[in-house]
Design an enzyme around this catalytic site. Structure first.
Site, PDB file in Angstrom:
ATOM      1  N   SER A   1      -9.843   2.309   2.692  1.00  0.00           N
ATOM      2  CA  SER A   1      -8.870   2.941   1.823  1.00  0.00           C
ATOM      3  C   SER A   1      -7.916   1.967   1.134  1.00  0.00           C
ATOM      4  CB  SER A   1      -8.039   3.941   2.622  1.00  0.00           C
ATOM      5  OG  SER A   1      -7.250   3.260   3.593  1.00  0.00           O
TER       6      SER A   1
ATOM      7  N   SER B   1     -10.330   0.284   7.089  1.00  0.00           N
ATOM      8  CA  SER B   1      -9.684   0.331   5.776  1.00  0.00           C
ATOM      9  C   SER B   1      -9.026  -0.965   5.329  1.00  0.00           C
ATOM     10  CB  SER B   1      -8.645   1.457   5.735  1.00  0.00           C
ATOM     11  OG  SER B   1      -9.288   2.691   5.557  1.00  0.00           O
TER      12      SER B   1
ATOM     13  N   LYS C   1       0.853  -1.193   0.000  1.00  0.00           N
ATOM     14  CA  LYS C   1       0.000   0.000   0.000  1.00  0.00           C
ATOM     15  C   LYS C   1       0.885   1.237   0.000  1.00  0.00           C
ATOM     16  CE  LYS C   1      -3.963   1.993   2.530  1.00  0.00           C
ATOM     17  NZ  LYS C   1      -4.870   1.844   3.695  1.00  0.00           N
TER      18      LYS C   1
END
Lengths: 498, 505
Positions: free
Chosen positions: A164, A188, A79
């Site tokens: 997210s 998330s 990420k």
């Protein structure tokens, strides 16, 4: 080689160790999948060389008879919230575009030390603020999943991969990466995992170091793995976690042997069903998955008990005060002075430069949260908002404490709905925020929580179930997750269209 | 002794409409002595090239996290103990949010809500000349620790400002007094005393020129005995003299303003050392809203017994205690005790010399303390000052000085010879005993030689001897003088006296 991309973390690790294939072959197969998946827009940058170099090292180590790490030969997605040395790190924001750290986050370093390699930096909601991956400066991530149309054909609407960690969920579901890192501030990891039919665990706050992770809300941010099985999550979490003296909030505890202690035998365990999670407006199919979950856990030997978490309804409002408050301060450092974007209009002074840089560099959602956070911390509002929210947070933690007298782990839906179409909720922030209603309480209490896939809904989209455990009891969460995984028999995967 | 509000100060501002009293509170920022910064491992040495002592944390790179430096906390706790303050076993860091180019994080990590150190106090001594009629206790509200900011440099480029982050993140103690001071002299005495304590404890070098210590000066005026007036805060005043000037100017300005029908506005002001005046920086309306909140990157600071015990055990003897001991145990005068204890270097030199001298003479310290104090405070500095640049202070070792004092105490050299020997020591570094020998700087204590000279003197002055014996006692001095003259001043006066008395009957 396509079958190598079907393999999970454990299968790759064991296969490399056994000599069934080389780490290099695994990395190459995944690099090919990455290169072919541009349409998903899941990567901000790809790093095939990183994956290959790591694989070659593993292959060399194996040839030399060296002990291989827990993630040896496993190429993963990272990420783009984790600082990676020499590789652009943006938090999906224009304000950090082109920023290349000279340092490596503790979590990513732990993974490299365990033998993993990096396929690329994954797209996400800007500064991890969002639930649909639509706030990224680098464009939406498109879920690999499509609705099953009423005519039996696939619907064409692009779906949200969740957020997210939307790039992470998309690539793991699409078999582009066997696993990816996520971060979870208010759901998330769990919400995108649920939306894409994969597993994801947010460990106890402090298990994974926050050092080198771009901060959203420091008291909530926690890294965790996203993968296609509970076992894979256990392995990868073991590699990510550990005490870090560079993070004052890091837990100074040994990392348990999660993988070795996996067991789906839940005899003697009690599973709590919080009545407050049965909210109005929750999708009937979500409720159905919840019922199935109870049955599966009963089948695994657990006793299912009703519990109450009375302050649940205050969790979301409290979260949307605390997280923006911390964010408004954490994001003050992006000022155009030292790194990242600098907008310096003609004749601009310092204040003008700040204003221009931040106006240009931050997206709307980030600005919205900075404004909310600034407001709730302002003189005259601080007590009514921030302090009140902190009190609520204490009450929510107490709710869980009381619940642990009655049960060992809590079962709940991960999300109130299945994945929605991109664009559906972007005009209505409140509707978007409601997506995290089931995820946020565990975040506020700092508890380990995981989403595991349960079933497909009528539109052919995955639904996830959430397991929430006691602080430090990731094992209890993983074990209950494993029991569900074994009984749900979830093996659906998105049809490749990209 | 008086405390806080029951002030006896008689300092008054004479206004057109009568007398005014000034009320002063000080917030002193003291840089904590530590090799590393408060939350990062970067060095804190003064004077390094710009931006060479900056860690990733100090530069607020994305994802960087603060980790408290135990030594900084320890020093602040020891300082708190030295002012007899309550130490809070549980304290917490807060973020003070504002944007400025010298503040990379966009917030300063400080302690608003739960400071490390609570209520304490400090004694300032009576000083008649300065108008402080008696000892006075000044209340200290709190000490908290916080990060310093970087430094902007506006003179490096025609259109741009540069930022030096070397100082950024260095640990400061903010020491907040009660509004207990009533004159510039009291404020000056407070800052000096605080500086002395910090230097004793070793928690701050007290170097005001390098900015290690600076004060925010809060001043208001009122009619004696009435309620407090509105205060102004003058920021970053960096010497005792400037603190006093700030107060004088600010008090006068406020009195004039009020007497002209105006009102004092609560505001932040700046002191201009060139003019000795203050000017407005920003008013309360323009004040920042700092949006303080607990720093979520840091856990609350909890101090255990062992830590506190170590802090206490490591405290040195403090100024007030030392001064009392010098008077009570060593028998020094109040004045000598005050001067000797004012500076760490002074008492350190004194105590070393005292110990060395006592050892050489085989006496207790209290038996030689007065001699050593007089030497340290007047004789030795007098010789040094007279020599000026010719003196090499490195030659003034405790050993050399102790040898001189020993020779003097043993009657081998006179006071004058001691000075002469010390002068040569300072210039050359030669051994005092060797100097006394080689340069003939020894006095004669050999009774035979002295007796021989006395006999000659008495023989040559038979008439005076008659007069003396007839009752003219004052002539004794004459015989002493004649004998010393005959001995070229090198006779031991005590021996001369003794022998003369015996001979004259």
């Amino acid at each position: 080689m396509t079958e190598l991309t079907e393999l999970g973390v454990k299968a790759i690790r064991d296969g490399v160790a056994a000599g069934d294939f080389t780490a290099r072959e695994v990395a190459e197969a995944h690099n090919v999948a990455v290169a072919a998946a541009g349409e998903l827009n899941a990567f901000i940058v790809t790093t095939p060389d990183h994956a290959l170099a790591a694989a070659e090292k593993v292959d060399a180590d194996r040839a030399a008879g060296k002990q291989l790490g827990a993630m040896a030969g496993v190429p993963i997605g990272m990420k783009d919230l984790f600082a990676t040395q020499g590789v652009q790190t943006t938090a999906a924001s224009h304000i950090l575009e082109g920023f290349t750290p000279e340092y490596e986050s503790t979590v990513s370093q732990n993974l490299w030390n365990a033998g993993a390699g990096m396929l690329g930096k994954l797209n996400l909601d800007q500064f991890a603020m969002g639930s649909s991956n639509e706030t990224s400066y680098f464009g939406n991530v498109i879920s690999p999943w499509r609705r099953k149309g009423a005519d039996g054909f696939g619907g064409n609407a692009d779906l949200a991969p969740g957020g997210s960690s939307g790039g992470s969920s998309a690539v793991v579901a699409a078999r582009i990466a066997p696993a990816a890192t996520g971060t979870d501030t208010g759901g998330s990891i769990r919400q995108p995992a649920a939306f894409t039919g994969i597993c994801g665990i947010k460990p106890t706050y402090g298990r994974c170091s926050r050092w080198g992770v771009v901060a959203f809300a420091s008291s909530l941010d926690q890294a965790g793995p996203m993968a296609r099985s509970v076992e894979d999550c256990a392995i990868m979490l073991g590699a990510m976690a550990g005490f870090d003296p560079k993070d004052s909030t890091s837990l100074d505890l040994p990392v348990p042997e999660w993988e070795a202690n996996l067991s789906a035998d839940l005899r003697g365990k009690k599973v709590g069903i919080p009545k407050e999670y049965r909210m109005e407006g929750t999708d009937p199919e979500i409720l159905e998955s919840w019922e199935r979950g109870k049955e599966w856990l009963r089948d695994a030997g657990a006793e299912v008990v009703d519990i109450s978490l009375p302050h649940t309804k205050y969790a979301l409002p409290a979260y949307y005060i605390i997280a923006p408050a911390e964010a408004s301060s954490n994001l003050a450092r992006y000022d155009g002075v030292r790194y990242g974007l600098r907008e310096l209009p003609n004749g601009a002074g310092l204040q003008d430069m700040y204003a221009a840089t931040r106006a240009e560099g931050f997206g709307d959602e980030v600005k919205r949260r900075i404004l909310i956070g600034t407001y709730v911390l302002s003189a005259g509002f601080y007590d009514a908002y921030y302090n009140q929210a902190q009190r609520v947070r204490t009450l929510i933690a107490r709710d869980f404490e009381k619940a642990w007298a009655q049960c060992d782990v809590i079962l709940a839906p991960t999300t109130p709905t299945a994945a929605f179409a991109l664009g559906d909720k972007m005009d209505d922030p409140l509707a978007m925020y409601l997506n995290d209603v089931f995820a946020v309480p565990a975040s506020l209490a700092g508890l380990p929580a995981m989403s595991v896939p349960a079933m497909l809904n009528g539109e052919g989209l995955p639904l996830g179930l959430q397991l929430i455990g006691k602080a430090f009891d990731e094992q209890g969460v993983l074990n209950a997750g494993l029991a569900i995984q074994q009984r749900a028999g979830f093996d659906a995967k998105p049809e490749k269209w990209w | 002794m008086v405390t806080g509000a029951e002030t006896m100060s008689t300092y008054r501002i004479q206004g057109a409409t009568g007398e005014w009293e000034v009320v002063i509170g000080l917030e002193v920022h003291a840089q904590v002595t530590s090799n590393a910064k408060l939350f990062s491992g970067a060095s804190t040495a003064f004077g390094a090239e710009p931006n060479t002592q900056v860690s990733l944390i100090d530069a607020a790179m994305p994802g960087m996290l603060p980790v408290p430096n135990r030594e900084c906390i320890r020093q602040a706790v020891r300082t708190g103990m030295a002012i007899e303050a309550e130490i809070n076993r549980w304290s917490r860091f807060d973020r003070k949010n504002y944007f400025y180019a010298d503040l990379p994080q966009g917030y300063q990590i400080s302690q608003l809500y739960h400071p490390l150190v609570g209520e304490g106090q400090l004694l300032i001594e009576a000083d008649e000349k300065a108008g402080i009629s008696q000892d006075k206790v000044i209340g200290i509200e709190r000490i908290h620790v916080e990060q310093d900011a970087g430094k902007l440099m506006h003179d490096q480029h025609p259109t741009m400002s540069y930022v030096d982050l070397n100082r950024c993140g260095v640990a400061l103690m903010e020491i907040v007094s009660r509004p207990d001071m009533r004159s510039p002299a009291e404020a000056g005495a407070y800052v000096r005393k605080l500086r002395t304590i910090l230097r004793y404890v070793g928690s701050c070098d007290g170097n005001m020129e390098e900015g290690s210590m600076r004060a925010d000066v809060n001043v208001s005026v009122r009619r004696p005995g009435e309620e407090f007036g509105t205060r102004t805060e003058t920021k970053n005043v960096n010497s005792v003299r400037f603190v006093m000037q700030t107060i004088e100017h600010e008090a006068r300005r406020q009195v004039d303003l009020i007497e002209d029908g105006g009102t004092v506005v609560q505001e932040t002001r700046l002191f201009d050392p060139n003019t000795g005046t203050t000017r407005s920086m920003r008013s309360k309306e323009d004040a920042h809203d700092y949006r303080y909140f607990p720093d979520p990157d840091l856990l609350p600071l909890e101090l255990d017994d062992a830590f506190l015990e170590e802090c206490r055990a490591s405290l040195p003897e403090l100024p007030d205690a030392k001064r009392a001991r010098y008077v009570g145990e060593l028998g020094l005068s109040d004045y000598n005790a005050a001067v000797l204890t004012a500076e760490v270097e002074t008492f350190a030199r004194f105590e070393t010399l005292l110990a060395e001298t006592a050892k050489r003479l085989g006496k207790g310290e209290k038996d030689v303390a007065t001699q050593v104090a007089n030497w340290s405070l007047s004789v030795a500095p007098g010789v040094m000052n007279a020599l000026g640049d010719e003196a090499n202070p490195a030659h003034a070792t405790a050993e050399a000085q102790a040898v001189i004092l020993q020779m003097q105490a043993a009657g081998e050299i006179s006071g004058g010879q001691a000075k002469e020997i010390f002068e040569i020591v300072l210039k050359t570094g030669r051994e005092p005993a060797e100097i006394a020998e080689t340069e003939g700087l020894k006095q004669q204590s050999d009774t035979g030689a002295i007796e021989a000279e006395i006999d000659k003197v008495l023989a040559a002055n038979a008439d005076k001897v008659e007069e003396y014996r007839g009752g003219k006692d004052k002539l004794f001095g004459f015989f002493v003088g004649q004998t010393m003259k005959a001995m070229q001043g090198k006779a031991n006066p005590a021996v001369v006296n003794e022998l003369l008395k015996a001979k004259l009957g």
